[in-house]
Write a protein that holds these residues in place. Structure first.
Motif, PDB file in Angstrom:
ATOM      1  N   ALA A 176      14.363  22.163   6.538  1.00  0.00           N
ATOM      2  CA  ALA A 176      12.791  21.826   6.921  1.00  0.00           C
ATOM      3  C   ALA A 176      12.092  22.224   5.686  1.00  0.00           C
ATOM      4  CB  ALA A 176      12.397  22.946   8.118  1.00  0.00           C
ATOM      5  N   LEU A 177      12.549  22.914   4.745  1.00  0.00           N
ATOM      6  CA  LEU A 177      11.878  23.433   3.523  1.00  0.00           C
ATOM      7  C   LEU A 177      11.892  22.206   2.561  1.00  0.00           C
ATOM      8  CD1 LEU A 177      12.583  27.101   3.172  1.00  0.00           C
ATOM      9  CD2 LEU A 177      10.460  26.246   3.227  1.00  0.00           C
ATOM     10  N   SER A 178      13.187  21.688   2.422  1.00  0.00           N
ATOM     11  CA  SER A 178      13.330  20.383   1.517  1.00  0.00           C
ATOM     12  C   SER A 178      12.536  19.152   2.237  1.00  0.00           C
ATOM     13  CB  SER A 178      14.799  20.309   1.752  1.00  0.00           C
ATOM     14  OG  SER A 178      15.223  18.942   1.178  1.00  0.00           O
ATOM     15  N   ASN A 179      12.523  19.068   3.539  1.00  0.00           N
ATOM     16  CA  ASN A 179      11.604  17.851   4.048  1.00  0.00           C
ATOM     17  C   ASN A 179      10.089  18.178   3.610  1.00  0.00           C
ATOM     18  OD1 ASN A 179      13.934  16.775   5.161  1.00  0.00           O
ATOM     19  ND2 ASN A 179      13.482  17.678   7.305  1.00  0.00           N
ATOM     20  N   ALA A 180       9.715  19.522   3.726  1.00  0.00           N
ATOM     21  CA  ALA A 180       8.341  19.825   3.344  1.00  0.00           C
ATOM     22  C   ALA A 180       8.149  19.491   1.940  1.00  0.00           C
ATOM     23  CB  ALA A 180       8.016  21.258   3.471  1.00  0.00           C
ATOM     24  N   ILE A 181       8.926  19.840   0.919  1.00  0.00           N
ATOM     25  CA  ILE A 181       8.887  19.379  -0.528  1.00  0.00           C
ATOM     26  C   ILE A 181       8.844  17.938  -0.640  1.00  0.00           C
ATOM     27  CG2 ILE A 181      10.156  19.359  -2.652  1.00  0.00           C
ATOM     28  CD1 ILE A 181      11.149  22.131  -1.657  1.00  0.00           C
ATOM     29  N   ASP A 182       9.931  17.009   0.075  1.00  0.00           N
ATOM     30  CA  ASP A 182      10.003  15.708   0.054  1.00  0.00           C
ATOM     31  C   ASP A 182       8.647  15.219   0.428  1.00  0.00           C
ATOM     32  OD1 ASP A 182      12.499  15.969  -0.968  1.00  0.00           O
ATOM     33  OD2 ASP A 182      13.356  15.201   1.172  1.00  0.00           O
ATOM     34  N   TYR A 183       7.987  15.499   1.535  1.00  0.00           N
ATOM     35  CA  TYR A 183       6.603  15.263   2.076  1.00  0.00           C
ATOM     36  C   TYR A 183       5.625  15.266   0.993  1.00  0.00           C
ATOM     37  CZ  TYR A 183       2.350  15.282   4.977  1.00  0.00           C
ATOM     38  OH  TYR A 183       1.140  15.035   5.645  1.00  0.00           O
ATOM     39  N   LEU A 184       5.493  16.440   0.271  1.00  0.00           N
ATOM     40  CA  LEU A 184       4.605  16.752  -0.548  1.00  0.00           C
ATOM     41  C   LEU A 184       4.496  15.940  -1.876  1.00  0.00           C
ATOM     42  CD1 LEU A 184       4.330  20.500  -0.421  1.00  0.00           C
ATOM     43  CD2 LEU A 184       2.591  18.924   0.411  1.00  0.00           C
ATOM     44  N   LYS A 185       5.870  15.410  -2.248  1.00  0.00           N
ATOM     45  CA  LYS A 185       6.145  14.637  -3.438  1.00  0.00           C
ATOM     46  C   LYS A 185       5.976  13.115  -3.193  1.00  0.00           C
ATOM     47  CE  LYS A 185       9.775  17.358  -5.640  1.00  0.00           C
ATOM     48  NZ  LYS A 185      11.082  17.229  -5.941  1.00  0.00           N
ATOM     49  N   LYS A 186       6.021  12.934  -2.054  1.00  0.00           N
ATOM     50  CA  LYS A 186       5.769  11.667  -1.425  1.00  0.00           C
ATOM     51  C   LYS A 186       4.361  11.230  -1.250  1.00  0.00           C
ATOM     52  CE  LYS A 186       6.371   8.077   2.075  1.00  0.00           C
ATOM     53  NZ  LYS A 186       7.001   7.906   3.483  1.00  0.00           N
ATOM     54  N   PHE A 187       3.428  12.314  -1.006  1.00  0.00           N
ATOM     55  CA  PHE A 187       2.001  12.036  -1.272  1.00  0.00           C
ATOM     56  C   PHE A 187       1.457  12.170  -2.626  1.00  0.00           C
ATOM     57  CE2 PHE A 187      -2.202  13.977  -1.636  1.00  0.00           C
ATOM     58  CZ  PHE A 187      -2.652  13.061  -0.790  1.00  0.00           C
TER      59      PHE A 187
END
Length: 86
Positions: free
Chosen positions: A58-69
């Protein structure tokens, strides 16, 4: 105290600014499965880890989400401004 939060890198004075309830700057972080102490975190970072269930995926997904934005911020800003115009 020279402690720095290992998640957000804030010092004690900065971490106390995160603390709405006037608690100490640091809280004891622990593993919820074993109960073992992991270290001292500021309250915001400890809460964030807890809200994500200490789940690394979940933390990795959150990081990916922020990077994508971050990568698409300019396009997103343009689209938002076009939407507001109509």
């Amino acid at each position: 105290d020279n402690h720095i939060c290992p998640v957000c890198n804030k010092n004690e004075k900065q971490a106390k600014g995160n603390n709405i309830k006037n608690r100490p700057a640091w809280c004891a972080d622990h593993d919820h499965k074993s109960g073992l102490f992991r270290g001292w975190l500021c309250h915001k970072c400890n809460t964030a880890l807890g809200l994500l269930g200490d789940n690394i995926d979940a933390l990795s997904n959150a990081i990916d989400y922020l990077k994508k934005f971050e990568e698409t911020r300019a396009t997103t800003q343009l689209l938002n401004s076009e939407i507001l115009k109509s």
